[in-house]
Design an enzyme around this catalytic site. Structure first.
Site: not given
Length: 244
Positions: A15, A90, A155
């Site tokens: 996706r 990714n 993150y």
């Protein structure tokens, strides 16, 4: 299966951004190994779309936070294709949490997928690439690697680590394997983001507009095809960092 074509593995490619990158590589003539964790329907749909471009595509499922699953993924890829030319790391997780509320489990969850997994995927990829004596690895970082976002400490740390990992692997795997990174800015906001928030994001860039997955995909293709570039990170953010 056409084993003469280059093979590209894109993690997290069922996706969104990963799918756009996988499609761009397919349009450039690569066979595609499409990885997903828990999106079999989307992965099957993506495989069909890519095959219609005239190349081979196979979907692989793996939990990249598990080292044994990474090894299983690459063993399956080797069995199906017998080669690997391009790896795009990714797959990632994006979690918001105040610094004082980040638990060890949350820290490990983000770092395991965003930093640990790309390292061990690169390790396995380099072993396969050694057979042909060449390969290209592209890590998908983030402008968060260069900014301090208080609500996303784990993150930011994971993406900053990925940029440094890119440089270290570029030295360690040279000259056979090149390793680079792309650091996107606001190219694919969350689907539930309100229109006003989207406009605010656009205003934070020098170009006053949001980007698109295709902007990142083009940067990935550039790095894959640029045989004299390694250890670099291309920022694709519409000039957001200029306004930091």
């Amino acid at each position: 299966m056409d084993t003469g074509r280059r093979l590209a593995l894109v993690t997290g490619s069922a996706r969104r951004l990963g799918r756009a990158i996988a499609t761009a590589l397919a349009e450039a003539g690569c066979n595609i190994a499409l990885h997903h964790h828990a999106a079999p329907a989307a992965a099957l749909e993506a495989v069909g779309e890519i095959q219609r471009l005239g190349v081979d595509a196979v979907a692989f499922q793996a939990d990249l936070s598990d080292l044994e699953e990474i090894r299983r993924l690459f063993a399956g890829l080797d069995s199906a294709f017998g080669r690997l030319d391009i790896l795009v790391n990714n797959a990632a997780i994006f979690e918001r949490a105040p610094v004082l509320d980040i638990s060890p489990a949350a820290w490990d969850r983000v770092l395991d997928l965003n930093l640990r997994a790309p390292f061990f995927c690169s390790q396995e990829a380099a072993r396969l690439m050694a057979r042909s004596g060449a390969g290209s690895i592209v890590n998908i970082a983030d402008v968060a690697a260069f900014q301090a976002w208080p609500g996303y400490a784990h993150y930011c740390v994971s993406k900053a680590g990925l940029v440094m990992m890119t440089r270290v692997l570029a030295r360690a795997l040279a000259p056979e394997v090149r390793v680079n990174a792309v650091a996107p800015g606001p190219v694919l906001p969350p689907e539930d983001l309100a229109a006003a928030e989207r406009r605010q994001l656009a205003e934070m860039t020098a170009l006053k507009r949001l980007g698109a997955p295709a902007d990142v995909a083009r940067a990935v293709l550039f790095l894959v095809e640029s045989s004299y570039i390694t250890g670099e990170t291309i920022v694709v953010d519409g000039g957001k960092l200029l306004r930091s």
